[in-house]
Design a protein around this motif. Structure first.
Motif, short mmCIF file in Angstrom:
data_model
loop_
_atom_site.label_atom_id
_atom_site.label_comp_id
_atom_site.label_asym_id
_atom_site.label_seq_id
_atom_site.Cartn_x
_atom_site.Cartn_y
_atom_site.Cartn_z
N SER A 42 1.64 5.54 -4.70
CA SER A 42 2.94 4.89 -4.87
C SER A 42 3.36 4.18 -3.60
N ARG A 43 3.05 4.77 -2.45
CA ARG A 43 3.41 4.13 -1.18
C ARG A 43 2.63 2.83 -0.99
N ASN A 44 1.33 2.86 -1.35
CA ASN A 44 0.52 1.65 -1.21
C ASN A 44 0.97 0.55 -2.18
N ILE A 45 1.29 0.94 -3.41
CA ILE A 45 1.74 -0.04 -4.40
C ILE A 45 3.06 -0.66 -3.95
N ALA A 46 3.97 0.19 -3.47
CA ALA A 46 5.26 -0.32 -2.99
C ALA A 46 5.05 -1.28 -1.82
N GLN A 47 4.12 -0.96 -0.95
CA GLN A 47 3.85 -1.82 0.20
C GLN A 47 3.28 -3.16 -0.25
N VAL A 48 2.41 -3.13 -1.25
CA VAL A 48 1.84 -4.37 -1.79
C VAL A 48 2.93 -5.23 -2.42
N ILE A 49 3.77 -4.62 -3.25
CA ILE A 49 4.83 -5.37 -3.94
C ILE A 49 5.78 -6.00 -2.92
#
Length: 359
Positions: free
Chosen positions: A289-296
């Motif tokens: 979730s942290r990586n996805i949030a960073q990508v978004i």
């Protein structure tokens, strides 16, 4: 115990006053260097300086635990939101009184910019401050679109366009809205005490004007990582070219400080401290979730640059997206906007000094 607490409180207020004094001295030095170029009377200069000092205090106040706590106890609910909006309008009125530059349209803009996010969280408290709520989406869009569509331009115009005043205003409103007004929840989730949820959210935003060797190290590390990718990519896309504009160390340091205070903090608060931070907890838990949030957050940060000439500027979007990833990495390391904003300001300063394309 009480003596120890009193000592800690005094030290915390001293930290706030120290940073405020440093910012005031920098503005004074910068203003003295610039004011010779424009015909400014003593009354006008006094009004502009007082306006800046008040905006700087509002900008810094949520960034220290001691002042943030003091404000949170006094500016809650609808009365607190109304008082906060009035306080944010007072620097502009002081500026107008000294310069004679009062205009109804700019005043209405500032009123709307302050009243909507402050009032929204007071009228409709969020359910869980650690997650993205519909109120957050409205407030974030309001703040973002006001910059994207230049709603904050043309407000402070004496002796010239003082765009940095508008940025101080907007960052201050955003920080007050999310860190002070937003903390009051409508219904604590999972029967948790409200203050526990609030403390966890505020801590994760990272709007703290404190630095450490570790934060500086990771800010430089993020800059180095970005440089390894951005230089070859930028040259390949013909987005950058060697075009040195170096005018001495004083000018370089001045550029870094102004970019850090008036550009990097604003964008990092929005994209990392608020958007990336709230997306992380809303998407779940764990590294994914942290990586996805960073990508978004990185992609949206990149897309926010698409209107730069020549629009649509996809090369700028690509480089800004890569930069956003590294800013997000620096932010995640310590949950500190000082890390991501430090990297951001370093990238912008060196890019503008040595790599911008000729006009």
């Amino acid at each position: 115990m009480s003596q120890g607490m009193s000592g800690n409180s005094s030290a915390s207020w001293a930290s706030f006053c120290g940073v405020f004094t440093a910012l005031a001295l920098f503005f004074g030095w910068y203003a003295m260097a610039q004011i010779r170029r424009y015909p400014v009377g003593e009354e006008q200069a006094a009004a502009i300086c007082l306006c800046f000092l008040l905006l700087a205090a509002l900008y810094l106040a949520p960034g220290f635990a001691i002042s943030r706590t003091w404000l949170a106890r006094r500016f809650q609910g609808i009365p607190g939101a109304a008082a906060g909006a009035i306080i944010f309008l007072s620097p502009y009125l002081i500026y107008c009184a000294g310069t004679g530059d009062f205009r109804l349209k700019p005043f209405a803009k500032l009123t709307a910019l302050a009243a909507l996010p402050l009032g929204l969280f007071a009228i409709a408290p969020v359910t869980d401050p650690r997650r993205l709520n519909w109120q957050d989406v409205v407030a974030l869009l309001w703040l973002f679109l006001s910059i994207q569509f230049h709603l904050i331009s043309g407000i402070w115009n004496v002796p010239v366009n003082l765009d940095f005043m508008a940025r101080l205003f907007l960052v201050g409103v955003g920080a007050w809205s999310f860190l002070i007004q937003r903390g009051r929840v409508a219904r604590p989730a999972n029967d948790e005490p409200e203050f526990v949820m609030r403390a966890a959210y505020i801590h994760s935003v990272g709007y703290e004007f404190t630095v450490s060797p570790a934060i500086l190290r990771d800010a430089i590390g993020a800059f180095a990582g970005f440089t390894v990718i951005a230089l070859p990519l930028g040259f390949a896309l013909r987005f950058i070219a060697w075009n040195p504009q170096y005018r001495g160390l004083a000018d370089l340091l001045s550029s870094y400080v102004t970019i850090f205070l008036f550009v990097a903090i604003a964008e990092e608060l929005f994209f990392r401290g608020l958007l990336q931070n709230l997306l992380e907890t809303s998407l779940g838990s764990g590294p994914a979730s942290r990586n996805i949030a960073q990508v978004i957050a990185s992609v949206l940060f990149g897309l926010s640059h698409i209107q730069h000439a020549p629009a649509p500027n996809w090369r700028y979007v690509a480089l800004a997206t890569v930069a956003g990833w590294f800013y997000g990495w620096a932010y995640r390391r310590h949950r500190s906007l000082m890390a991501s904003a430090g990297t951001h300001a370093l990238v912008d300063t060196l890019w503008r000094t040595w790599f911008t394309l000729p006009a």
